[in-house]
Design a protein around this motif. Structure first.
Motif, PDB file in Angstrom:
ATOM      1  N   ASP A  97      -8.574   5.138   0.138  1.00  8.87           N
ATOM      2  CA  ASP A  97      -7.934   4.131  -0.714  1.00  8.87           C
ATOM      3  C   ASP A  97      -7.427   2.955   0.119  1.00  8.87           C
ATOM      4  OD1 ASP A  97      -8.407   5.689  -2.956  1.00  8.87           O
ATOM      5  OD2 ASP A  97      -6.469   6.701  -2.826  1.00  8.87           O
ATOM      6  N   CYS A  98      -6.940   3.246   1.308  1.00  3.89           N
ATOM      7  CA  CYS A  98      -6.497   2.171   2.208  1.00  3.89           C
ATOM      8  C   CYS A  98      -7.679   1.282   2.588  1.00  3.89           C
ATOM      9  CB  CYS A  98      -5.864   2.760   3.467  1.00  3.89           C
ATOM     10  SG  CYS A  98      -4.397   3.757   3.187  1.00  3.89           S
ATOM     11  N   GLU A  99      -8.784   1.910   2.951  1.00  9.51           N
ATOM     12  CA  GLU A  99      -9.965   1.141   3.331  1.00  9.51           C
ATOM     13  C   GLU A  99     -10.505   0.341   2.162  1.00  9.51           C
ATOM     14  OE1 GLU A  99     -12.954   3.126   5.738  1.00  9.51           O
ATOM     15  OE2 GLU A  99     -11.506   4.730   6.139  1.00  9.51           O
ATOM     16  N   ALA A 100     -10.441   0.911   0.961  1.00  5.47           N
ATOM     17  CA  ALA A 100     -10.922   0.189  -0.223  1.00  5.47           C
ATOM     18  C   ALA A 100     -10.104  -1.073  -0.467  1.00  5.47           C
ATOM     19  CB  ALA A 100     -10.869   1.102  -1.447  1.00  5.47           C
ATOM     20  N   LEU A 101      -8.779  -0.972  -0.310  1.00  2.00           N
ATOM     21  CA  LEU A 101      -7.954  -2.168  -0.446  1.00  2.00           C
ATOM     22  C   LEU A 101      -8.329  -3.178   0.626  1.00  2.00           C
ATOM     23  CD1 LEU A 101      -5.684  -3.874  -1.574  1.00  2.00           C
ATOM     24  CD2 LEU A 101      -4.059  -2.543  -0.201  1.00  2.00           C
ATOM     25  N   LEU A 129      -6.008  -2.512   7.331  1.00  2.00           N
ATOM     26  CA  LEU A 129      -6.539  -3.441   8.328  1.00  2.00           C
ATOM     27  C   LEU A 129      -7.949  -3.030   8.736  1.00  2.00           C
ATOM     28  CD1 LEU A 129      -6.366  -5.651  10.547  1.00  2.00           C
ATOM     29  CD2 LEU A 129      -5.154  -3.965  11.958  1.00  2.00           C
ATOM     30  N   ALA A 130      -8.148  -1.750   9.008  1.00  2.00           N
ATOM     31  CA  ALA A 130      -9.465  -1.271   9.418  1.00  2.00           C
ATOM     32  C   ALA A 130     -10.516  -1.552   8.342  1.00  2.00           C
ATOM     33  CB  ALA A 130      -9.408   0.223   9.721  1.00  2.00           C
ATOM     34  N   GLY A 131     -10.142  -1.392   7.069  1.00  2.00           N
ATOM     35  CA  GLY A 131     -11.079  -1.663   5.998  1.00  2.00           C
ATOM     36  C   GLY A 131     -11.377  -3.140   5.810  1.00  2.00           C
ATOM     37  N   ALA A 132     -10.439  -3.981   6.190  1.00  2.00           N
ATOM     38  CA  ALA A 132     -10.603  -5.422   5.999  1.00  2.00           C
ATOM     39  C   ALA A 132     -11.494  -6.066   7.050  1.00  2.00           C
ATOM     40  CB  ALA A 132      -9.238  -6.107   6.006  1.00  2.00           C
ATOM     41  N   VAL A 133     -11.686  -5.398   8.152  1.00  2.00           N
ATOM     42  CA  VAL A 133     -12.415  -5.996   9.275  1.00  2.00           C
ATOM     43  C   VAL A 133     -13.898  -5.686   9.155  1.00  2.00           C
ATOM     44  CG1 VAL A 133     -12.744  -5.940  11.771  1.00  2.00           C
ATOM     45  CG2 VAL A 133     -10.436  -5.902  10.803  1.00  2.00           C
ATOM     46  N   ASP A 134     -14.722  -6.725   9.064  1.00  2.00           N
ATOM     47  CA  ASP A 134     -16.167  -6.507   8.989  1.00  2.00           C
ATOM     48  C   ASP A 134     -16.927  -7.184  10.115  1.00  2.00           C
ATOM     49  OD1 ASP A 134     -15.763  -9.079   8.176  1.00  2.00           O
ATOM     50  OD2 ASP A 134     -16.990  -8.961   6.361  1.00  2.00           O
ATOM     51  N   GLU A 179       4.255  13.647   9.073  1.00  2.00           N
ATOM     52  CA  GLU A 179       5.166  14.534   9.800  1.00  2.00           C
ATOM     53  C   GLU A 179       5.918  13.781  10.895  1.00  2.00           C
ATOM     54  OE1 GLU A 179       2.824  17.759  11.217  1.00  2.00           O
ATOM     55  OE2 GLU A 179       2.240  18.423   9.202  1.00  2.00           O
ATOM     56  N   LEU A 180       5.265  12.774  11.478  1.00  2.00           N
ATOM     57  CA  LEU A 180       5.877  11.992  12.553  1.00  2.00           C
ATOM     58  C   LEU A 180       6.603  10.756  12.032  1.00  2.00           C
ATOM     59  CD1 LEU A 180       2.998  12.176  15.197  1.00  2.00           C
ATOM     60  CD2 LEU A 180       5.136  13.478  15.160  1.00  2.00           C
ATOM     61  N   LEU A 181       6.666  10.603  10.702  1.00  2.00           N
ATOM     62  CA  LEU A 181       7.334   9.447  10.069  1.00  2.00           C
ATOM     63  C   LEU A 181       6.737   8.129  10.549  1.00  2.00           C
ATOM     64  CD1 LEU A 181      11.078  10.609  10.229  1.00  2.00           C
ATOM     65  CD2 LEU A 181       9.341  11.131   8.501  1.00  2.00           C
ATOM     66  N   ALA A 182       5.427   8.103  10.713  1.00  2.00           N
ATOM     67  CA  ALA A 182       4.712   6.895  11.135  1.00  2.00           C
ATOM     68  C   ALA A 182       4.239   6.154   9.887  1.00  2.00           C
ATOM     69  CB  ALA A 182       3.546   7.250  12.043  1.00  2.00           C
ATOM     70  N   VAL A 183       5.090   5.288   9.365  1.00  2.00           N
ATOM     71  CA  VAL A 183       4.819   4.616   8.091  1.00  2.00           C
ATOM     72  C   VAL A 183       3.688   3.597   8.215  1.00  2.00           C
ATOM     73  CG1 VAL A 183       5.908   3.290   6.229  1.00  2.00           C
ATOM     74  CG2 VAL A 183       7.237   4.965   7.490  1.00  2.00           C
ATOM     75  N   GLY A 184       3.347   3.209   9.422  1.00  2.00           N
ATOM     76  CA  GLY A 184       2.292   2.214   9.606  1.00  2.00           C
ATOM     77  C   GLY A 184       0.891   2.724   9.364  1.00  2.00           C
ATOM     78  N   ARG A 185       0.707   4.034   9.241  1.00  2.00           N
ATOM     79  CA  ARG A 185      -0.641   4.582   9.119  1.00  2.00           C
ATOM     80  C   ARG A 185      -1.432   3.927   7.996  1.00  2.00           C
ATOM     81  NH1 ARG A 185      -3.435   6.867   4.968  1.00  2.00           N
ATOM     82  NH2 ARG A 185      -1.415   7.727   4.300  1.00  2.00           N
ATOM     83  N   ALA A 186      -0.865   3.866   6.797  1.00  2.00           N
ATOM     84  CA  ALA A 186      -1.600   3.305   5.659  1.00  2.00           C
ATOM     85  C   ALA A 186      -1.913   1.815   5.855  1.00  2.00           C
ATOM     86  CB  ALA A 186      -0.840   3.540   4.359  1.00  2.00           C
ATOM     87  N   PRO A 187      -0.951   0.967   6.226  1.00  2.34           N
ATOM     88  CA  PRO A 187      -1.293  -0.436   6.467  1.00  2.34           C
ATOM     89  C   PRO A 187      -2.344  -0.625   7.558  1.00  2.34           C
ATOM     90  CG  PRO A 187       1.077  -0.199   6.227  1.00  2.34           C
ATOM     91  CD  PRO A 187       0.504   1.185   6.280  1.00  2.34           C
ATOM     92  N   ILE A 224       0.863  -1.168   0.000  1.00  2.00           N
ATOM     93  CA  ILE A 224       0.000   0.000   0.000  1.00  2.00           C
ATOM     94  C   ILE A 224       0.909   1.231   0.000  1.00  2.00           C
ATOM     95  CG2 ILE A 224      -0.198  -0.072   2.529  1.00  2.00           C
ATOM     96  CD1 ILE A 224      -2.929   1.228   0.136  1.00  2.00           C
ATOM     97  N   ALA A 225       0.606   2.199  -0.835  1.00  2.68           N
ATOM     98  CA  ALA A 225       1.421   3.406  -0.877  1.00  2.68           C
ATOM     99  C   ALA A 225       1.418   4.088   0.485  1.00  2.68           C
ATOM    100  CB  ALA A 225       0.890   4.362  -1.935  1.00  2.68           C
ATOM    101  N   ALA A 226       2.586   4.452   0.969  1.00  4.68           N
ATOM    102  CA  ALA A 226       2.694   5.056   2.293  1.00  4.68           C
ATOM    103  C   ALA A 226       1.895   6.345   2.403  1.00  4.68           C
ATOM    104  CB  ALA A 226       4.161   5.317   2.620  1.00  4.68           C
ATOM    105  N   ASP A 227       1.689   7.039   1.278  1.00  6.79           N
ATOM    106  CA  ASP A 227       0.934   8.290   1.294  1.00  6.79           C
ATOM    107  C   ASP A 227      -0.490   8.113   0.770  1.00  6.79           C
ATOM    108  OD1 ASP A 227       1.506   7.841  -1.359  1.00  6.79           O
ATOM    109  OD2 ASP A 227       2.310   9.851  -1.761  1.00  6.79           O
TER     110      ASP A 227
END
Length: 213
Positions: free
Chosen positions: A103-107, A183-188, A171-179, A95-98
């Protein structure tokens, strides 16, 4: 730093973190399909063979299979975590970091259709701004940001993950945000057990290990 050969003399300091990672990965064992998600420059389903080398990070440690298109670091660490006997149907998605939260939820939603007996291994760092020696130097917002992520992972709070601010995370270099938002989009459906197995900031970078099952 998770890989002992890369951590070298500091490897022992992260033994608790590695143990938590092993415990989380063990919880994935019953699944027929395992989907590994991590950040990269672009959003793409990776094609086999899956593998690469840690040479760019200081040691020619090969992971997985030789590949003309090596896995990015996040997915390469996922492959490394799965080296010990996890011989199942494994798929890798970048997933693109930005990527925008939508788009993250759609994936994430698209991954629901892979099958009912599928599991996710999601790789992502917290803020890299914990202290003056951190890769991103010191930012007083890092502690609060990572505390909120830790709380969301501990509770299985997908709404809190969806609400993470992409601009602040960058800004905080938190690369985990997108992944995490994938995860949030995958959970139903709610999980029976959600637990935070580890939370620390060695060398100024936030690490979390959580298990939802």
């Amino acid at each position: 730093m998770l890989v002992p050969e890369v951590a070298a003399g500091a490897a022992g300091e992260l033994d608790d973190l590695r143990a938590a990672c092993r415990a989380a990965v063990a919880h994935l064992d019953p699944a027929d399909v395992l989907i590994v998600v991590g950040a990269d420059a672009t959003t793409i389903r990776r094609e086999p063979p899956f593998g690469g080398t840690l040479a760019p990070w200081g040691i020619d440690r090969r992971v997985g299979e030789p590949a003309e298109d090596p896995l990015p670091l996040s997915l390469l660490i996922g492959a490394w975590l799965l080296e010990d006997g996890h011989n199942r149907n494994v798929r890798y998605h970048s997933i693109a970091a930005d990527a925008a939260p939508a788009d993250c939820e759609a994936l994430g939603r698209s991954l629901r259709h892979i099958g009912t007996d599928a599991a996710l291994l999601v790789l992502g760092d917290g803020s890299a701004c914990h202290g003056e020696k951190a890769p991103g130097y010191d930012d007083p917002r890092a502690e609060g940001f990572d505390a909120a992520v830790a709380d969301a992972l501990a509770k299985g709070d997908t709404a809190a993950l969806r609400d993470l601010d992409p601009a602040l995370a960058a800004e905080l270099l938190a690369v985990g945000r997108a992944p995490w938002q994938v995860l949030a989009g995958a959970v139903d459906t709610p999980f029976g057990t959600t637990e935070l197995l580890h939370h620390s900031a060695p060398y100024g970078v936030g690490y979390f290990v959580a298990s939802w099952r």
